[in-house]
Design a protein around this motif. Structure first.
Motif, PDB file in Angstrom:
ATOM      1  N   ASP A  92       0.744  -0.964   0.230  1.00 52.75           N
ATOM      2  CA  ASP A  92      -0.084   0.035  -0.096  1.00 52.75           C
ATOM      3  C   ASP A  92       0.907   1.432  -0.036  1.00 52.75           C
ATOM      4  N   ASP A  93       2.021   1.290   0.732  1.00 54.04           N
ATOM      5  CA  ASP A  93       2.811   2.313   0.661  1.00 54.04           C
ATOM      6  C   ASP A  93       3.549   2.780  -0.655  1.00 54.04           C
ATOM      7  N   LEU A  94       3.536   1.660  -1.613  1.00 51.34           N
ATOM      8  CA  LEU A  94       4.129   1.794  -2.751  1.00 51.34           C
ATOM      9  C   LEU A  94       3.170   2.540  -3.895  1.00 51.34           C
ATOM     10  N   LEU A  95       1.889   2.594  -3.420  1.00 53.05           N
ATOM     11  CA  LEU A  95       0.898   3.015  -4.093  1.00 53.05           C
ATOM     12  C   LEU A  95       0.176   4.515  -4.012  1.00 53.05           C
ATOM     13  N   ARG A  96       0.856   4.982  -2.943  1.00 53.35           N
ATOM     14  CA  ARG A  96       0.637   6.392  -2.516  1.00 53.35           C
ATOM     15  C   ARG A  96       1.449   7.448  -3.196  1.00 53.35           C
ATOM     16  N   PRO A  97       1.007   8.741  -3.383  1.00 53.14           N
ATOM     17  CA  PRO A  97       1.969   9.776  -3.951  1.00 53.14           C
ATOM     18  C   PRO A  97       3.193  10.054  -2.918  1.00 53.14           C
ATOM     19  N   LYS A 148      11.257   1.459 -21.722  1.00 54.07           N
ATOM     20  CA  LYS A 148      11.621   2.856 -21.410  1.00 54.07           C
ATOM     21  C   LYS A 148      12.403   2.803 -20.115  1.00 54.07           C
ATOM     22  N   ARG A 149      13.634   4.046 -20.293  1.00 50.25           N
ATOM     23  CA  ARG A 149      14.448   3.965 -19.053  1.00 50.25           C
ATOM     24  C   ARG A 149      13.967   4.948 -17.886  1.00 50.25           C
ATOM     25  N   GLY A 150      14.478   4.776 -16.886  1.00 48.61           N
ATOM     26  CA  GLY A 150      14.145   5.614 -15.729  1.00 48.61           C
ATOM     27  C   GLY A 150      15.069   5.508 -14.619  1.00 48.61           C
ATOM     28  N   TRP A 151      14.571   5.797 -13.125  1.00 53.32           N
ATOM     29  CA  TRP A 151      15.670   5.550 -12.323  1.00 53.32           C
ATOM     30  C   TRP A 151      14.585   4.885 -11.102  1.00 53.32           C
ATOM     31  N   PHE A 152      15.440   4.091 -10.515  1.00 48.69           N
ATOM     32  CA  PHE A 152      14.953   3.268  -9.206  1.00 48.69           C
ATOM     33  C   PHE A 152      15.619   4.303  -8.053  1.00 48.69           C
ATOM     34  N   THR A 153      14.519   4.783  -7.514  1.00 49.81           N
ATOM     35  CA  THR A 153      14.841   5.838  -6.345  1.00 49.81           C
ATOM     36  C   THR A 153      15.120   5.480  -4.928  1.00 49.81           C
ATOM     37  N   SER A 185       1.557  -2.999 -13.017  1.00 47.52           N
ATOM     38  CA  SER A 185       1.078  -1.751 -12.161  1.00 47.52           C
ATOM     39  C   SER A 185       2.409  -0.977 -11.955  1.00 47.52           C
ATOM     40  N   LEU A 186       2.018   0.265 -11.281  1.00 51.29           N
ATOM     41  CA  LEU A 186       3.012   1.339 -11.017  1.00 51.29           C
ATOM     42  C   LEU A 186       3.162   1.524  -9.826  1.00 51.29           C
ATOM     43  N   TYR A 187       4.485   1.569  -9.323  1.00 52.46           N
ATOM     44  CA  TYR A 187       4.941   1.839  -7.746  1.00 52.46           C
ATOM     45  C   TYR A 187       5.757   3.191  -8.016  1.00 52.46           C
ATOM     46  N   ASN A 188       5.799   3.534  -6.646  1.00 55.20           N
ATOM     47  CA  ASN A 188       6.408   5.116  -6.464  1.00 55.20           C
ATOM     48  C   ASN A 188       7.869   5.064  -6.195  1.00 55.20           C
ATOM     49  N   LYS A 189       8.453   3.788  -6.327  1.00 56.00           N
ATOM     50  CA  LYS A 189      10.016   3.736  -6.165  1.00 56.00           C
ATOM     51  C   LYS A 189      10.779   3.908  -7.351  1.00 56.00           C
ATOM     52  N   VAL A 190       9.941   4.084  -8.729  1.00 58.17           N
ATOM     53  CA  VAL A 190      10.641   4.305  -9.902  1.00 58.17           C
ATOM     54  C   VAL A 190      10.046   5.534 -10.406  1.00 58.17           C
ATOM     55  N   ILE A 191      11.101   6.477 -10.960  1.00 59.83           N
ATOM     56  CA  ILE A 191      10.695   7.467 -11.787  1.00 59.83           C
ATOM     57  C   ILE A 191      11.097   7.151 -13.268  1.00 59.83           C
ATOM     58  N   PRO A 192       9.754   7.262 -14.087  1.00 59.14           N
ATOM     59  CA  PRO A 192      10.053   7.161 -15.644  1.00 59.14           C
ATOM     60  C   PRO A 192      10.712   8.165 -16.095  1.00 59.14           C
ATOM     61  N   SER A 193      11.238   8.020 -17.196  1.00 56.83           N
ATOM     62  CA  SER A 193      12.139   9.221 -18.144  1.00 56.83           C
ATOM     63  C   SER A 193      11.373   9.147 -19.533  1.00 56.83           C
ATOM     64  N   LEU A 236      26.504  10.865 -16.915  1.00 55.00           N
ATOM     65  CA  LEU A 236      25.119  11.298 -16.020  1.00 55.00           C
ATOM     66  C   LEU A 236      25.185  10.734 -14.650  1.00 55.00           C
ATOM     67  N   ARG A 237      24.810  11.420 -13.758  1.00 58.01           N
ATOM     68  CA  ARG A 237      24.768  10.672 -12.397  1.00 58.01           C
ATOM     69  C   ARG A 237      23.484  11.576 -11.667  1.00 58.01           C
ATOM     70  N   ALA A 238      22.700  10.663 -11.051  1.00 56.93           N
ATOM     71  CA  ALA A 238      21.354  11.039 -10.311  1.00 56.93           C
ATOM     72  C   ALA A 238      21.663  10.932  -8.798  1.00 56.93           C
ATOM     73  N   ASP A 239      21.220  12.003  -8.328  1.00 52.10           N
ATOM     74  CA  ASP A 239      21.020  11.835  -6.921  1.00 52.10           C
ATOM     75  C   ASP A 239      19.577  12.118  -6.472  1.00 52.10           C
ATOM     76  N   ILE A 240      19.043  11.083  -5.942  1.00 54.04           N
ATOM     77  CA  ILE A 240      17.512  11.262  -5.635  1.00 54.04           C
ATOM     78  C   ILE A 240      17.134  10.787  -4.358  1.00 54.04           C
ATOM     79  N   ARG A 241      16.405  11.831  -3.595  1.00 52.93           N
ATOM     80  CA  ARG A 241      16.379  11.554  -2.003  1.00 52.93           C
ATOM     81  C   ARG A 241      14.826  11.775  -1.424  1.00 52.93           C
ATOM     82  N   SER A 242      14.493  11.087  -0.630  1.00 58.09           N
ATOM     83  CA  SER A 242      12.990  11.187  -0.520  1.00 58.09           C
ATOM     84  C   SER A 242      12.924  12.767   0.298  1.00 58.09           C
ATOM     85  N   ALA A 243      11.925  13.526  -0.256  1.00 59.93           N
ATOM     86  CA  ALA A 243      11.679  14.968   0.166  1.00 59.93           C
ATOM     87  C   ALA A 243      10.670  14.820   1.364  1.00 59.93           C
ATOM     88  N   ARG A 244      11.175  15.094   2.534  1.00 63.02           N
ATOM     89  CA  ARG A 244      10.473  14.809   3.863  1.00 63.02           C
ATOM     90  C   ARG A 244       9.964  16.200   4.470  1.00 63.02           C
TER      91      ARG A 244
END
Length: 338
Positions: free
Chosen positions: A116-121, A245-250, A301-309, A330-338
């Motif tokens: 359930d936590d993976l389905l919320r914004p 499609k590519r993206g990032w695992f966050t 399904s979609l889950y919120n730990k992947v950001i598609p590009s 390229l290097r990504a830095d993806i952090r949870s915004a609290r």
């Protein structure tokens, strides 16, 4: 070597058996089971000291691995190895103390929890740094950026790329979300099941090699990009509109680890675009039978730990239009915004 079995749930109640080795084989046996990176794709950048640290082993163990086929390059008396080879050796060593095994367990801690936590914004602080080596001067940058709006997410506080020399940085606050949309097509379910039944073994593989997905699968292994490219091809051959499609695992290690990712977007029989994240389903099944809910979520399904590009499966995330013969790094830095 003993084996235990978990089962991968597919939409509609189908299951696929997943094998898990539980013994601790000698290093020679571990090396025998690994498909090492072919010479044309291999980049031996890690010295022996890093190899020992990653594999939690000593010089004698490294000698045994080299004797068993681990590719090596000697430079000024120091042995160097491809980091992908080291990662795969650790991942399948079953010693439980190698860096790859520890990172893998940490990476998938969430997969055994209720989904359930993976389905919320979820909101992320998203930063990407692009670097152009052998830069030929000031020029625009092109980035295949986050593509979350069409999946119900949004972008805010965007710092766009501007023309510059050498390096540039893009930043944004990215909110993505999940949605439970399992595959409904019997054909798509069968093609997905057939791929999982084929017995391909997940390994860490250089991105340029993953684009040659025929070679990867001929070796009996798989990865997120190679798997997505092949599965998308099979979906299209069956008459479906599909694209890797590519993206990032966050959020990996607090943003300290850059994990580009790939999956398949396919238009299902109900007209809805579904996401098939076949590699994450495979990896979660290897971790534990307790990940069944997450495994099923990966198949449509979609889950919120992947950001598609906006990048296609075998395309780069960005480039610099200065005329340099070298691709932008390229290097990504993806952090949870609290």
């Amino acid at each position: 070597m003993t084996r235990s079995q978990t089962r991968l749930n597919l939409p509609g109640g189908e299951t696929v058996p997943q094998q898990q080795e539980t013994a601790c084989p000698p290093w020679e046996k571990v090396a025998e089971a690994i498909e090492f990176v072919p010479d044309q794709f291999s980049r031996k950048t890690q010295p022996e000291s890093v190899a020992r640290e990653m594999l939690h082993c000593d010089a004698t163990d490294v000698d045994r691995l080299v004797g068993a086929g681990l590719p090596v390059e000697d430079r000024d008396g120091v042995r160097y190895f491809d980091p992908n080879d080291l990662y795969n050796l650790g991942m399948y060593s079953h010693r439980r103390n190698t860096q790859p095994e520890l990172a893998f367990r940490m990476l998938f801690r969430f997969a055994g929890r209720p989904v359930d936590d993976l389905l919320r914004p979820k909101t992320w602080s998203f930063r990407v740094r692009l670097e152009c080596h052998e830069c030929a001067g000031v020029a625009p940058w092109l980035l295949e950026g986050p593509d979350v709006v069409r999946f119900g997410g949004h972008l805010e506080e965007i710092t766009p790329l501007t023309p510059s020399e050498g390096s540039a940085e893009y930043a944004a606050t990215v909110t993505n979300t999940g949605a439970r949309t399992p595959l409904v097509s019997a054909t798509l379910r069968k093609l997905t099941r057939d791929y999982l039944h084929a017995g391909y073994r997940w390994q860490m593989i250089p991105v340029p090699m993953q684009a040659d997905y025929a070679l990867v699968h001929e070796l009996g292994v798989t990865s997120c990009i190679a798997a997505s490219l092949l599965l998308a091809e099979r979906f299209r051959a069956a008459g479906y509109r599909a694209e890797a499609k590519r993206g990032w695992f966050t959020g990996v290690l607090g943003g300290a680890l850059d994990l580009p990712h790939a999956c398949v977007e396919v238009t299902d029989d109900d007209g809805v675009t579904k996401t098939v994240d076949i590699a994450k389903a495979q990896l979660a099944a290897r971790l534990s039978a307790d990940t069944e809910q997450f495994q099923e979520l990966c198949l449509g399904s979609l889950y919120n730990k992947v950001i598609p590009s906006t990048a296609s499966g075998n395309a780069s995330f960005g480039r610099h239009e200065c005329g340099s013969p070298q691709p932008a790094q390229l290097r990504a830095d993806i952090r949870s915004a609290r």
